[in-house]
Design an enzyme around this catalytic site. Structure first.
Site, PDB file in Angstrom:
ATOM      1  N   ASN A 174       0.867  -1.182   0.000  1.00  0.00           N
ATOM      2  CA  ASN A 174       0.000   0.000   0.000  1.00  0.00           C
ATOM      3  C   ASN A 174       0.902   1.229   0.000  1.00  0.00           C
ATOM      4  OD1 ASN A 174      -1.792   2.048   0.543  1.00  0.00           O
ATOM      5  ND2 ASN A 174      -2.303   1.368   2.618  1.00  0.00           N
ATOM      6  N   LYS A 233       0.118   4.199  -0.281  1.00  0.00           N
ATOM      7  CA  LYS A 233      -0.576   5.371   0.275  1.00  0.00           C
ATOM      8  C   LYS A 233      -0.403   6.571  -0.670  1.00  0.00           C
ATOM      9  CE  LYS A 233      -0.163   3.335   4.781  1.00  0.00           C
ATOM     10  NZ  LYS A 233      -0.196   3.472   6.199  1.00  0.00           N
ATOM     11  N   HIS A 243      -9.485   0.955   4.604  1.00  0.00           N
ATOM     12  CA  HIS A 243      -8.242   1.165   5.350  1.00  0.00           C
ATOM     13  C   HIS A 243      -8.529   2.114   6.524  1.00  0.00           C
ATOM     14  CE1 HIS A 243      -4.227   2.516   6.384  1.00  0.00           C
ATOM     15  NE2 HIS A 243      -3.797   1.406   5.819  1.00  0.00           N
ATOM     16  N   GLU A 267      -7.055   4.585   7.585  1.00  0.00           N
ATOM     17  CA  GLU A 267      -6.897   6.011   7.274  1.00  0.00           C
ATOM     18  C   GLU A 267      -8.127   6.542   6.551  1.00  0.00           C
ATOM     19  OE1 GLU A 267      -3.065   5.520   5.427  1.00  0.00           O
ATOM     20  OE2 GLU A 267      -2.263   5.007   7.387  1.00  0.00           O
ATOM     21  N   GLU A 286      -5.303  -5.123  10.530  1.00  0.00           N
ATOM     22  CA  GLU A 286      -4.322  -4.070  10.767  1.00  0.00           C
ATOM     23  C   GLU A 286      -4.654  -3.323  12.052  1.00  0.00           C
ATOM     24  OE1 GLU A 286      -2.307  -2.830   6.862  1.00  0.00           O
ATOM     25  OE2 GLU A 286      -4.104  -1.624   7.055  1.00  0.00           O
ATOM     26  N   GLY A 296       2.368   2.252  10.805  1.00  0.00           N
ATOM     27  CA  GLY A 296       3.321   3.362  10.688  1.00  0.00           C
ATOM     28  C   GLY A 296       4.024   3.720  11.988  1.00  0.00           C
ATOM     29  N   SER A 300       3.496  -2.060  10.367  1.00  0.00           N
ATOM     30  CA  SER A 300       4.946  -2.057  10.593  1.00  0.00           C
ATOM     31  C   SER A 300       5.627  -3.368  10.195  1.00  0.00           C
ATOM     32  CB  SER A 300       5.257  -1.704  12.056  1.00  0.00           C
ATOM     33  OG  SER A 300       4.763  -0.417  12.361  1.00  0.00           O
TER      34      SER A 300
HETATM   35  P1  PGA Z   1       2.772   0.322   7.710  1.00  0.00           P
HETATM   36  O1  PGA Z   1       1.319   0.528   7.090  1.00  0.00           O
HETATM   37  O2  PGA Z   1       3.356  -0.932   7.108  1.00  0.00           O
HETATM   38  O3  PGA Z   1       3.525   1.567   7.333  1.00  0.00           O
HETATM   39  O4  PGA Z   1       2.603   0.184   9.187  1.00  0.00           O
HETATM   40  C1  PGA Z   1       0.459  -0.559   6.880  1.00  0.00           C
HETATM   41  C2  PGA Z   1      -0.820  -0.073   6.250  1.00  0.00           C
HETATM   42  O5  PGA Z   1      -1.260   1.033   6.564  1.00  0.00           O
HETATM   43  O6  PGA Z   1      -1.411  -0.775   5.424  1.00  0.00           O
END
Ligand code: PGA
Length: 265
Positions: A12, A14, A109, A111, A181, A187, A227
């Site tokens: 992803n 983003k 997601h 976000e 997740e 993140g 992460s």
């Molecule tokens: P990350 O994000 O690997 O940076 O923690 C995962 C995601 O948001 O799908």
């Protein structure tokens, strides 16, 4: 290790990499990913790249240069879509439009839920529309820090699974991917433990069994996200209910190749 299901590593990106950068990056990693996936003769791993919508076509043109046999194992995915077919929905993209370039789409997601008010009900509508248009939905669920600390993970997950994953057309159930997740792990550099994520994955599969049936539950792909790096991917992959990862930060770095390599080898 023989897996019950194909492993899936989805990246992803983003809101990173416009068309020019996206093309450049994918040209850089693709030969290496191809070598990892095919050098070993392994076709047990599916890799899905999910750039921003504006960069989908640029990445598609690079993927199209792969031999047809390899295109089955490196897919293109979008990060979002709308559930309506067409019409006056300024700024939105329909499932059919996504399907012109992609075979998968990330939905719900955290976000999108956090910044754009997406609810379980909206995610369910989007997932149904994706399935109807031949797209593989990657449906994201997960608890936040507060819920995690209050021991509410299982309750939150149950509610999300029941509301996001209900009433799907039976003939398309094998295409669904769920990404667990935990929001506190996204993140943050603070991944969940493999045991913790594995327990939730197991609970998701169990819920699915009660909502549909044994066969459908056994076919469900469950990814862990939060992460993930090439350092910790193997711990997650060792759990029988975790079939891969949804990778954010590490998916726009060379480490993504390392993640795929560790899964394949
Ligand atoms: P990350 O994000 O690997 O940076 O923690 C995962 C995601 O948001 O799908």
């Amino acid at each position: 290790m023989t897996r019950a299901r194909t492993a899936i590593i989805a990246g992803n990106w983003k809101m990173n990499f416009g068309p020019t950068e996206a093309k450049h990056f994918v040209k850089e990693i693709l030969p290496e990913i191809g070598q990892v996936l095919y050098g070993s003769g392994s076709t047990q791993t599916l890799c899905i790249l999910c750039p921003p919508t504006i960069s989908l076509e640029a990445v598609r043109t690079v993927l199209d240069t792969l031999p047809a046999s390899q295109q089955n194992y490196i897919e293109l995915g979008a990060q979002n879509m709308y559930f309506e077919e067409k019409g006056a929905f300024t700024g939105e993209i329909s499932p059919a439009m996504i399907h012109e370039l992609c075979s998968a789409v990330i939905l719900g997601h955290s976000e999108r839920r956090m910044y754009f008010g997406e609810t379980n009900e909206v995610v369910n509508k989007k997932a149904k529309a994706a399935l109807q248009h031949g797209l593989r939905p990657i449906i994201c669920i997960g608890e936040n820090q507060e819920q995690h600390e209050a021991g509410q993970t299982e309750q939150v997950i149950r509610e999300q699974v029941q509301n996001c994953l209900c009433n799907f057309p039976v003939e398309r159930l094998q295409d669904i991917v769920v990404a667990y997740e935990p929001i506190w792990a996204i993140g943050s550099g603070k991944a969940a433990t493999a045991e913790g994520a594995g327990n939730v994955a197991q609970a998701i599969r169990q819920l699915y069994r009660t909502m549909y049936n044994e066969e459908v539950a056994n076919a469900l792909h469950i990814l862990y996200g939060g992460s993930v790096t090439s350092e910790n991917i193997n711990e997650f992959m060792a759990h029988p209910d975790i079939d891969g990862a949804l990778v954010g930060g590490a998916s726009i770095k060379a480490d993504f190749v390392g993640i795929v390599r560790n899964v394949v080898v």
